[in-house]
Design a protein around this motif. Structure first.
Motif, PDB file in Angstrom:
ATOM      1  N   THR A   1       0.830  -1.203   0.000  1.00 21.58           N
ATOM      2  CA  THR A   1       0.000   0.000   0.000  1.00 21.58           C
ATOM      3  C   THR A   1       0.869   1.260   0.000  1.00 21.58           C
ATOM      4  O   THR A   1       2.028   1.239   0.449  1.00 21.58           O
ATOM      5  CB  THR A   1      -0.934   0.024   1.226  1.00 21.58           C
ATOM      6  OG1 THR A   1      -0.140   0.035   2.420  1.00 21.58           O
ATOM      7  CG2 THR A   1      -1.843  -1.205   1.219  1.00 21.58           C
TER       8      THR A   1
ATOM      9  N   SER B   1     -15.273  -8.614   2.556  1.00 16.44           N
ATOM     10  CA  SER B   1     -14.898  -7.978   3.828  1.00 16.44           C
ATOM     11  C   SER B   1     -16.127  -7.630   4.656  1.00 16.44           C
ATOM     12  O   SER B   1     -16.120  -7.805   5.881  1.00 16.44           O
ATOM     13  CB  SER B   1     -14.059  -6.731   3.572  1.00 16.44           C
ATOM     14  OG  SER B   1     -14.772  -5.783   2.809  1.00 16.44           O
TER      15      SER B   1
ATOM     16  N   MET C   1     -11.583   2.589   4.394  1.00 13.14           N
ATOM     17  CA  MET C   1     -10.783   1.784   3.463  1.00 13.14           C
ATOM     18  C   MET C   1     -11.415   1.706   2.075  1.00 13.14           C
ATOM     19  O   MET C   1     -10.739   1.370   1.106  1.00 13.14           O
ATOM     20  CB  MET C   1     -10.587   0.374   4.030  1.00 13.14           C
ATOM     21  CG  MET C   1      -9.767   0.336   5.307  1.00 13.14           C
ATOM     22  SD  MET C   1      -9.366  -1.333   5.872  1.00 13.14           S
ATOM     23  CE  MET C   1      -8.117  -1.808   4.671  1.00 13.14           C
ATOM     24  N   PHE C   2     -12.710   2.008   1.998  1.00 17.26           N
ATOM     25  CA  PHE C   2     -13.400   2.015   0.699  1.00 17.26           C
ATOM     26  C   PHE C   2     -14.073   3.376   0.492  1.00 17.26           C
ATOM     27  O   PHE C   2     -15.303   3.490   0.518  1.00 17.26           O
ATOM     28  CB  PHE C   2     -14.444   0.893   0.630  1.00 17.26           C
ATOM     29  CG  PHE C   2     -13.870  -0.486   0.737  1.00 17.26           C
ATOM     30  CD1 PHE C   2     -13.166  -1.039  -0.315  1.00 17.26           C
ATOM     31  CD2 PHE C   2     -14.032  -1.235   1.896  1.00 17.26           C
ATOM     32  CE1 PHE C   2     -12.623  -2.313  -0.222  1.00 17.26           C
ATOM     33  CE2 PHE C   2     -13.506  -2.502   1.997  1.00 17.26           C
ATOM     34  CZ  PHE C   2     -12.794  -3.047   0.937  1.00 17.26           C
TER      35      PHE C   2
ATOM     36  N   SER D   1     -14.471   5.138  -2.095  1.00 15.40           N
ATOM     37  CA  SER D   1     -15.230   5.279  -3.341  1.00 15.40           C
ATOM     38  C   SER D   1     -16.585   4.575  -3.293  1.00 15.40           C
ATOM     39  O   SER D   1     -17.410   4.751  -4.192  1.00 15.40           O
ATOM     40  CB  SER D   1     -14.420   4.736  -4.519  1.00 15.40           C
ATOM     41  OG  SER D   1     -14.113   3.372  -4.333  1.00 15.40           O
TER      42      SER D   1
ATOM     43  N   TYR E   1      -9.514  -9.265   3.288  1.00 18.05           N
ATOM     44  CA  TYR E   1     -10.324  -8.949   2.103  1.00 18.05           C
ATOM     45  C   TYR E   1     -10.400  -7.439   1.865  1.00 18.05           C
ATOM     46  O   TYR E   1     -10.464  -6.997   0.714  1.00 18.05           O
ATOM     47  CB  TYR E   1     -11.726  -9.525   2.258  1.00 18.05           C
ATOM     48  CG  TYR E   1     -11.782 -11.022   2.148  1.00 18.05           C
ATOM     49  CD1 TYR E   1     -11.290 -11.675   1.023  1.00 18.05           C
ATOM     50  CD2 TYR E   1     -12.324 -11.804   3.175  1.00 18.05           C
ATOM     51  CE1 TYR E   1     -11.324 -13.059   0.918  1.00 18.05           C
ATOM     52  CE2 TYR E   1     -12.368 -13.189   3.076  1.00 18.05           C
ATOM     53  CZ  TYR E   1     -11.875 -13.806   1.948  1.00 18.05           C
ATOM     54  OH  TYR E   1     -11.905 -15.169   1.844  1.00 18.05           O
ATOM     55  N   ALA E   2     -10.371  -6.675   2.940  1.00 22.47           N
ATOM     56  CA  ALA E   2     -10.399  -5.218   2.785  1.00 22.47           C
ATOM     57  C   ALA E   2      -9.129  -4.724   2.094  1.00 22.47           C
ATOM     58  O   ALA E   2      -9.180  -3.861   1.211  1.00 22.47           O
ATOM     59  CB  ALA E   2     -10.568  -4.549   4.137  1.00 22.47           C
ATOM     60  N   LEU E   3      -7.975  -5.274   2.479  1.00 19.76           N
ATOM     61  CA  LEU E   3      -6.722  -4.893   1.835  1.00 19.76           C
ATOM     62  C   LEU E   3      -6.667  -5.372   0.390  1.00 19.76           C
ATOM     63  O   LEU E   3      -5.980  -4.767  -0.443  1.00 19.76           O
ATOM     64  CB  LEU E   3      -5.538  -5.456   2.627  1.00 19.76           C
ATOM     65  CG  LEU E   3      -5.251  -4.783   3.969  1.00 19.76           C
ATOM     66  CD1 LEU E   3      -4.211  -5.564   4.750  1.00 19.76           C
ATOM     67  CD2 LEU E   3      -4.772  -3.353   3.754  1.00 19.76           C
ATOM     68  N   GLN E   4      -7.374  -6.434   0.096  1.00 18.08           N
ATOM     69  CA  GLN E   4      -7.477  -6.910  -1.283  1.00 18.08           C
ATOM     70  C   GLN E   4      -8.384  -6.027  -2.131  1.00 18.08           C
ATOM     71  O   GLN E   4      -8.353  -6.103  -3.356  1.00 18.08           O
ATOM     72  CB  GLN E   4      -8.006  -8.345  -1.321  1.00 18.08           C
ATOM     73  CG  GLN E   4      -6.946  -9.415  -1.146  1.00 18.08           C
ATOM     74  CD  GLN E   4      -7.492 -10.801  -1.478  1.00 18.08           C
ATOM     75  OE1 GLN E   4      -8.681 -11.079  -1.308  1.00 18.08           O
ATOM     76  NE2 GLN E   4      -6.620 -11.682  -1.943  1.00 18.08           N
ATOM     77  N   GLY E   5      -9.209  -5.234  -1.468  1.00 17.80           N
ATOM     78  CA  GLY E   5     -10.163  -4.398  -2.175  1.00 17.80           C
ATOM     79  C   GLY E   5     -11.474  -5.090  -2.451  1.00 17.80           C
ATOM     80  O   GLY E   5     -12.287  -4.609  -3.250  1.00 17.80           O
ATOM     81  N   ASN E   6     -11.715  -6.213  -1.772  1.00 17.34           N
ATOM     82  CA  ASN E   6     -12.937  -6.988  -1.965  1.00 17.34           C
ATOM     83  C   ASN E   6     -13.982  -6.514  -0.946  1.00 17.34           C
ATOM     84  O   ASN E   6     -13.990  -6.949   0.203  1.00 17.34           O
ATOM     85  CB  ASN E   6     -12.645  -8.475  -1.785  1.00 17.34           C
ATOM     86  CG  ASN E   6     -13.786  -9.349  -2.248  1.00 17.34           C
ATOM     87  OD1 ASN E   6     -14.952  -8.958  -2.205  1.00 17.34           O
ATOM     88  ND2 ASN E   6     -13.466 -10.554  -2.696  1.00 17.34           N
ATOM     89  N   VAL E   7     -14.851  -5.617  -1.386  1.00 15.47           N
ATOM     90  CA  VAL E   7     -15.838  -5.022  -0.480  1.00 15.47           C
ATOM     91  C   VAL E   7     -16.823  -6.067   0.029  1.00 15.47           C
ATOM     92  O   VAL E   7     -17.104  -6.141   1.236  1.00 15.47           O
ATOM     93  CB  VAL E   7     -16.603  -3.885  -1.193  1.00 15.47           C
ATOM     94  CG1 VAL E   7     -17.599  -3.236  -0.232  1.00 15.47           C
ATOM     95  CG2 VAL E   7     -15.652  -2.848  -1.742  1.00 15.47           C
TER      96      VAL E   7
END
Length: 278
Positions: A114, A175, A199-200, A202, A166-172
């Protein structure tokens, strides 16, 4: 020479340390009678003996919440009621512990990629940092003794770490589902909903909230179908919030409420529970 090099890589130091961690846990299983009731390792909620007592009540046609032993949601009981899990409980605990170590390794790798991690460091992290984090966890005394005690808290650890992974993977979606299940298990992880918003940035906060509430409602509905009752809500979440069991453990609540006057109990109970969110 190629085969020799592959063999050397296979029996590397990291692999031997991993095997050692597993052997350590397997060896301690034979002495689990010492760890099962240790107040430093298990609580009235995470004690596996209480799970077995609830399963016995269920097998005799009674509600697992009729006694004062079991205080976890019904899905947890349904997981441990599977014969393969119940009969191989020590093996399941070891696998969950290894899963925690794997998640910590992956979280470290993802975080090091990151921009925040790069901005906070003067020089790049060590290449083996992720493996070091996993091995440090595996050899942490509190880690392997908790495995020997067969604490059900490891399930909470896996689910909560999965949320961050999953949050660090970008999988809303994954997560939020993981966080909702972690909240279903022990209620307090609901406070991580706000960091999930951050963390998300957007993603609309209302979308995350609705998805979280929908998953939580789905778990509650499934629990109702398993027990044909909503008594589990009071017996699990009410037990958390009211602190009715004053069995000694490494926490402070049991000692504080043992000393406080009953007249002030409700006030201090509210204050201390809200303290988790501030």
């Amino acid at each position: 020479f190629r085969n020799v090099a592959m063999l050397g890589k296979f029996f590397s130091l990291k692999f031997l340390l991993l095997v050692g961690a597993v052997v350590l846990r397997v060896g301690l299983i034979f002495y689990n009678f010492y760890f099962l009731d240790r107040p430093e390792l298990v609580t009235p909620i995470s004690n596996v003996k209480r799970v077995k007592e609830a399963l016995f009540l269920q097998e005799t046609g009674l509600s697992p919440y009729d006694g004062t032993a079991f205080h976890q949601p019904p899905i947890v009981l349904s997981i441990f009621s599977m014969p393969i899990f119940l009969n191989l409980m020590p093996v399941l605990c070891i696998l969950l512990d290894l899963w925690v170590a794997y998640l910590l390794k992956q979280i470290t790798l993802l975080y090091n990629q990151t921009q925040e991690s790069k901005d906070d460091r003067i020089k790049p992290p060590p290449t083996d940092m992720a493996n070091m984090v996993a091995l440090l966890y595996l050899y942490l005394p509190f880690s392997w003794t908790t495995t020997a005690a067969q604490s059900t808290a490891m399930l909470d650890n896996v689910v909560l770490l999965s949320t961050l992974y999953y949050a660090l993977q970008g999988n809303v979606l994954a997560s939020v589902i993981s966080l909702s299940f972690a909240t279903y298990l022990s209620l307090f992880p609901i406070q991580f909903l706000i960091p999930l918003f951050l963390m998300f940035p957007s993603v609309n906060k209302a979308v995350i909230t609705i998805l979280f509430a929908g998953c939580l409602a789905l778990f509650a509905l499934l629990s109702f179908n398993l027990t044909n009752s909503m008594d589990w809500v009071y017996e699990s979440y009410g037990f958390y919030l009211q602190v009715t069991d004053l069995t000694p453990n490494i926490g402070l609540f049991w000692y504080f409420f043992l000393e406080v006057f009953d007249h002030f109990r409700t006030f201090f109970c509210c204050v201390l529970q809200l303290n988790c969110f501030f």
